[in-house]
Design a protein around this motif. Sequence first.
Motif, mmCIF file in Angstrom:
data_model
loop_
_atom_site.group_PDB
_atom_site.id
_atom_site.type_symbol
_atom_site.label_atom_id
_atom_site.label_comp_id
_atom_site.label_asym_id
_atom_site.label_seq_id
_atom_site.Cartn_x
_atom_site.Cartn_y
_atom_site.Cartn_z
ATOM 1 N N SER A 64 -3.269 50.394 -7.493
ATOM 2 C CA SER A 64 -3.378 48.946 -7.258
ATOM 3 C C SER A 64 -3.508 48.645 -5.767
ATOM 4 O O SER A 64 -3.447 47.483 -5.375
ATOM 5 C CB SER A 64 -2.153 48.230 -7.835
ATOM 6 O OG SER A 64 -0.966 48.830 -7.353
ATOM 7 N N LYS A 65 -3.663 49.686 -4.971
ATOM 8 C CA LYS A 65 -3.746 49.486 -3.513
ATOM 9 C C LYS A 65 -5.010 50.165 -2.996
ATOM 10 O O LYS A 65 -6.111 49.626 -3.129
ATOM 11 C CB LYS A 65 -2.470 50.016 -2.834
ATOM 12 C CG LYS A 65 -1.212 49.356 -3.380
ATOM 13 C CD LYS A 65 0.058 49.947 -2.823
ATOM 14 C CE LYS A 65 1.273 49.418 -3.537
ATOM 15 N NZ LYS A 65 1.391 49.834 -4.964
ATOM 16 N N GLU A 107 -0.292 42.412 -6.762
ATOM 17 C CA GLU A 107 -1.110 43.385 -6.029
ATOM 18 C C GLU A 107 -2.592 43.267 -6.411
ATOM 19 O O GLU A 107 -3.476 43.390 -5.564
ATOM 20 C CB GLU A 107 -0.566 44.806 -6.242
ATOM 21 C CG GLU A 107 0.823 44.936 -5.608
ATOM 22 C CD GLU A 107 1.393 46.343 -5.585
ATOM 23 O OE1 GLU A 107 0.702 47.296 -5.995
ATOM 24 O OE2 GLU A 107 2.560 46.487 -5.148
ATOM 25 N N ALA A 137 -6.033 42.437 -4.216
ATOM 26 C CA ALA A 137 -7.198 43.335 -4.243
ATOM 27 C C ALA A 137 -8.473 42.577 -4.627
ATOM 28 O O ALA A 137 -9.546 42.796 -4.048
ATOM 29 C CB ALA A 137 -6.954 44.474 -5.224
ATOM 30 N N SER A 143 6.456 46.801 -1.958
ATOM 31 C CA SER A 143 5.056 46.482 -2.262
ATOM 32 C C SER A 143 4.308 46.234 -0.956
ATOM 33 O O SER A 143 4.916 45.944 0.077
ATOM 34 C CB SER A 143 4.972 45.246 -3.156
ATOM 35 O OG SER A 143 3.629 44.970 -3.478
ATOM 36 N N ARG A 144 2.999 46.380 -1.026
ATOM 37 C CA ARG A 144 2.131 46.064 0.112
ATOM 38 C C ARG A 144 0.983 45.215 -0.408
ATOM 39 O O ARG A 144 0.311 45.599 -1.369
ATOM 40 C CB ARG A 144 1.569 47.344 0.734
ATOM 41 C CG ARG A 144 2.606 48.201 1.401
ATOM 42 C CD ARG A 144 1.964 49.279 2.250
ATOM 43 N NE ARG A 144 1.077 50.146 1.481
ATOM 44 C CZ ARG A 144 1.479 51.240 0.846
ATOM 45 N NH1 ARG A 144 2.731 51.598 0.889
ATOM 46 N NH2 ARG A 144 0.624 51.973 0.164
ATOM 47 N N VAL A 145 0.787 44.043 0.197
ATOM 48 C CA VAL A 145 -0.338 43.178 -0.181
ATOM 49 C C VAL A 145 -0.933 42.580 1.089
ATOM 50 O O VAL A 145 -0.190 42.167 1.986
ATOM 51 C CB VAL A 145 0.110 42.033 -1.129
ATOM 52 C CG1 VAL A 145 0.358 42.544 -2.541
ATOM 53 C CG2 VAL A 145 1.349 41.327 -0.630
ATOM 54 N N SER A 157 4.079 43.523 3.834
ATOM 55 C CA SER A 157 4.735 44.699 3.271
ATOM 56 C C SER A 157 6.245 44.454 3.222
ATOM 57 O O SER A 157 6.837 44.065 4.226
ATOM 58 C CB SER A 157 4.416 45.877 4.191
ATOM 59 O OG SER A 157 5.265 46.928 3.956
#
Length: 427
Positions: free
Chosen positions: A50-51, A176, A180, A346-348, A352
């Motif tokens: 998802s990243k 996420e 994207a 999580s990272r979006v 982060s």
Amino acid sequence: MGRAFVYVILGGGVAAGYAALEFVRRGISHGELCIISEESVAPYERPALSKGFLLPEDPARLPSFHTCVGANEEMLTPKWYRENGIELVLGTKVKSADVTRKTLLTATGETISYKILIIATGARAIKLEEFEVRGSDAENVCYLRNLADASRLVDVMRSCTGGNAVVVGGGYIGMECTAALVKNQIKVTWVFPGKHCMGRLFTPKIALFYEDYYKSMGVNFIKGTVLTSFENDSGRKVTAVVLKDGRRLPADMVVVGIGIRANTGLFEGQLNMDKGGIKVNGRMQTSNSSVYAVGDVAAFPIKLFGNDVRRLEHVDSARKTARHAVAAIMAPRKTGDLDYLPFFYSRVFTLSWQFYGDNVGEVVHFGDLSSGRFGAYWVDQGRIMGAFLESGSRKEYEAIAKAVKLKATVEDMAKLEREGLEFAFQV
Ligand code: FAD
Ligand code: NDP
């Protein structure tokens, strides 16, 4: 037809990869260990799906994210398994298990027997059909659990550049994947039933920060409602979604993330269950002493929470429960109960965050939400139980983790709010 192994890992995801690494570290002979996986590739770091995998430019592709990328360990490529004499039985679903006979039957008709079994079957995405919504098998409706799903999502995304997507579900996948899709030039309407995103972890204040950020990236929010039906073209594509509140949203594609169910089915009636997973003790051992369970499928006691049994759906827990199970198998006398500190992240976009512990008790926010340098503590009975931090440094994350691990005592909530991160550094 049959084969026999000393150790069998059922499932080939994150936990399987880390269990294999631990077996090799501790020393196994060639031919002793077998991993059986429905997926057709060797274990990989699922969070990449998802990243990095969804990036419009220079996306991550295997072999670059096999376990243990990102965890400061060597990368376990198919060659690594070969060199260590580990049998990878890929693209093969196990369709039944018999823990009394210690055998697994594969969909290809092979019986594989074991002395010790590690169940690492993870989980599957919940389908909209489970909520009486039909048609989520359309060509442009995507779920995201495995590599095949992610590859399909990329294909659908590429065919929709400049178009509209509806993202259903306000949890991790929703958050996420929305980011994207935006990065891939797709306009997103994000629909979820709660009052704010990530309702099971974020406070309204924390959620507001991320929702404002998403709005600044052009994301449209529809909260407090669910999808009730799809509209289709004459073929297999969805053209719009209809919501419970009556609204109709035209859509070129839909992404659904409405939670998961642990893959326990093979063992129902054979092993004790709890919290929707397979119940294990602090050594990851199930109610059958030759069978261990790890990762998303395992419900294990968390010492820090007074041995409350939890099933965690996060990568750090998959890695650590897997390694602990192998330690318990190979060095039983030296291995006690796992003392695990729950850790989610999580990272979006360029954001982060990390969270440690449990989100129980009263919440104290600190820092400056408008600048994106903020965090929160959860305080229960005068002790720090959980901590959240956006955009922290490694040292800062270590400090909040330590404050939670030690359940630091809080004497004055107002002082805690004023001190913010300083409080954690003083623990
Ligand atoms: P899985 O990794 O799901 O592996 C299970 C394996 O078992 C699969 O290979 C499956 O095919 C196989 N299997 C199941 N049943 C059978 C059967 N009957 N026969 C044969 N094989 C079988 N967590 C985080 O903390 N941070 C993140 O950023 C993050 N990002 C994520 C992004 C995505 C898209 C997803 C889906 C999850 C993410 N997670 C993240 C969660 C994390 O990936 C999971 O907690 C972790 O993968 C669990 O590992 P596991 O080995 O228990 O299960
Ligand atoms: P989550 O459990 O995170 O979120 C599910 C969301 O769907 C919630 O907002 C829930 O609302 C909502 N929901 C539930 N039922 C319905 C419904 N019928 N219609 C619409 N919405 C509904 O699951 P995800 O699917 O987002 O993620 C799947 C798994 O992947 C999780 O285990 C997660 O941990 C993992 N993952 C982890 C990541 C990370 O750690 N960074 C990243 C990506 C995935 P409510 O809360 O109100 O019930």
